[in-house]
Design an enzyme around this catalytic site. Structure first.
Site, PDB file in Angstrom:
ATOM      1  N   ARG A 189       0.855  -1.194   0.000  1.00 23.42           N
ATOM      2  CA  ARG A 189       0.000   0.000   0.000  1.00 23.42           C
ATOM      3  C   ARG A 189       0.885   1.237   0.000  1.00 23.42           C
ATOM      4  NH1 ARG A 189      -4.975   1.640   4.054  1.00 23.42           N
ATOM      5  NH2 ARG A 189      -3.431   1.436   5.717  1.00 23.42           N
ATOM      6  N   ASP A 221      -4.450   2.767  14.191  1.00 21.18           N
ATOM      7  CA  ASP A 221      -3.593   3.395  13.203  1.00 21.18           C
ATOM      8  C   ASP A 221      -4.110   4.805  12.975  1.00 21.18           C
ATOM      9  OD1 ASP A 221      -5.787   3.210  11.532  1.00 21.18           O
ATOM     10  OD2 ASP A 221      -4.864   1.816  10.117  1.00 21.18           O
TER      11      ASP A 221
END
Length: 541
Positions: free
Chosen positions: A173, A454
């Site tokens: 990613r 996160d």
């Protein structure tokens, strides 16, 4: 173009590119002449379009702030109504029933690839604090992983980690369009971080990946329009042509994690139809984006974060529309993240696994082809659920949801019922405070109160409070949420965090700087788009 360890990065320059900052061990493997040449060509060709796309985002936001709600686009109705499909899905991406995500730390990469799941998403974005050292080391780690040469010995225990015989499929990613890379300058300006991540992973690994029957696979985050998807399609096509690869060799999955993107899913799939294989419900960022996009609308204020679950009508509509759209076009529809982490206490762990099972059953029943976890300890639970629904087949592409009534814009924008509690507000403060402290210290993936936090979950925590202040909402105990109340609670919760982590950890950490940043972005009159932008300035100082 390779350096010795005694050289510094600011001596390295190629054409219009300049590498600035201190030398990092392993940089000579990553910033090779060929890699920098490819990166420069990408920047020459595509970097100038990024500020324009970001300005288009700001223009759309100003329209929404003025009262115009997001909706399906009239001028792309022909694409939504057309009979077309994506190019196809490679064999090793057909079955993605459970994927694990995590940063590109060496030990994490090994454990994730060995987790017994189908895919590991190696993350240069929300779970990575992108310090120069972490980025360079991350690319070294992925090079070693692709070649099957990655190993790690823990210095404290001497425990040795290496790859199993059948590791998960690797997908990288890249960072979102909004994040710069300050350590690489193009004509004197920081380059888009996503081009840095894409160029280095692709250049160093595509041959080895293709040779073993896989390919250069990417996750693309935080798209807000099909124009941005078109830009990525051009980037992919440029790379394929430069290296004499068949069109469609590069494959990507796009996260639908912004409110504007949910209205152009068909269009995103269409623009990327040669390269795309799936869309993903990035649920936590999507909740954050709902708050951010509708920030000026007092009738669309969310309650406590813990009450905003996938059963809520606006999130259920989002999930079901994504599945229907993807399967109509031959693309996979990935579910969202289970942020839980296993508990050491057996009774507590049983409750965690029960929650994970319920969450994954909802996704599988809706028709998702796979789901995300953040911890290897949840792999068997998530696999058990999706195995029960998918069985021996690779996915659920056969579930079309054609019998569903059309999902309207009003459903995707529906306000969410729930309470705003003082306990919830204080928890938001503690979570955001501890996450920001970890992020500016270089750690982007942090276990806090039983959840793997996160950037996305921390964004929800701080924007919820901003939204409550902005629209003068009251808590269930009658207290009006004001800047003064927030500052009072921040002081109190900072003291509570100090008690939780201990004086030594508190003193050696960056909690005071984190509190200062949290106060700045939560009491700002204008909503700060991403906490990682001011956070990046602290990270790179």
């Amino acid at each position: 173009m390779q350096q010795t360890a005694k050289q510094t990065s600011d001596e390295q320059q190629m054409g219009h590119l300049q590498i600035v900052g201190d030398f990092v061990e392993g940089q000579q493997r990553v910033l090779t002449e060929g890699a920098l040449g490819f990166l420069q060509s990408l920047c020459d060709e595509f970097a100038a379009e990024v500020p324009t796309m970001l300005e288009q985002r700001r223009m759309r936001q100003r329209q929404i702030d003025a009262g115009q709600l997001p909706d399906f686009l009239a001028d792309t109705a022909e694409i939504r109504q057309g009979d077309w499909k994506i190019r196809g899905i490679p064999a090793d991406l057909q079955d993605r029933r459970v994927e694990i995500t995590g940063p590109v730390d060496r030990k994490m990469v090994i454990n994730a690839l060995n987790a017994g799941v189908k895919v590991f998403m190696a993350d240069f974005e929300d779970s990575l604090a992108p310090s120069w050292t972490k980025l360079v080391e991350g690319h070294v780690n992925l090079q070693d992983a692709v070649r099957g040469e990655i190993a790690y010995t823990a210095p404290e225990s001497g425990k040795h980690y290496k790859l199993n015989d059948n590791p998960a499929v690797l997908v990288a990613r890249v960072r979102g369009l909004h994040l710069p890379e300050n350590h690489v300058l193009h004509h004197g300006k920081p380059i888009p971080g996503c081009l840095f991540d894409f160029a280095l992973y692709f250049y160093h690994n595509y041959r080895q990946l293709l040779a073993k029957g896989s390919g250069p696979y990417f996750y693309v985050p935080k798209l807000e329009s099909h124009i941005e998807a078109r830009w990525w399609a051009k980037v992919f096509a440029f790379a394929e042509e430069r290296f004499c690869l068949q069109p469609g060799t590069i494959k990507c999955t796009c996260l639908i994690e912004t409110l504007p993107a949910v209205f152009v899913m068909d269009e995103i799939l269409y623009e990327l139809r040669s390269n795309i294989v799936a869309l993903n419900c990035g649920r936590w960022d999507y909740i954050f984006s709902y708050i951010k996009t509708l920030r000026n609308h007092p009738d669309r204020v969310l309650p406590d974060r813990q009450q905003v679950t996938m059963e809520k009508p606006f999130l259920s509509a989002y999930s079901r529309l994504l599945i229907k759209t993807c399967h109509k076009r031959g693309a996979l529809a990935m579910g969202g993240m289970a942020a839980f982490i296993p508990a050491k206490d057996p009774e507590a762990n049983a409750k965690v696994l029960q929650k994970v099972t319920g969450d994954k059953e909802l996704e599988a029943r809706n028709g998702h082809d796979g789901t995300w976890i953040a911890h290897p300890g949840l792999a068997q639970t998530a696999l058990g659920v999706f195995d029960g629904f998918i069985g021996c087949g690779p996915n659920q592409l056969h579930i079309t949801r054609d019998v569903d009534a059309p999902i309207l814009a009003s459903e995707l924008l529906a306000p969410c019922e729930g309470e705003r509690t003082e306990e919830g507000m204080r928890l938001n403060i503690r979570i955001a405070l501890q996450y920001i402290e970890a992020w500016i210290s270089g750690n982007g993936c942090v276990p806090i109160y039983g959840l793997m936090e996160d950037a996305a979950t921390a964004e929800i925590s701080r924007t919820s409070i901003w939204q409550w202040i902005r629209h003068e909402k009251s808590l269930t105990n009658g207290k009006l949420v004001t800047k003064a109340l927030f500052r009072q609670m921040l002081t109190e919760e900072l003291s509570n965090v100090k008690d939780e982590v201990g004086t030594e950890r508190f003193s050696s950490g960056q909690f005071i700087r984190a509190a200062s940043l949290l106060e700045e972005i939560t009491t700002s009159d204008e909503l700060v788009d991403f906490l990682t932008l001011p956070g990046y300035r602290l990270l790179t100082e």
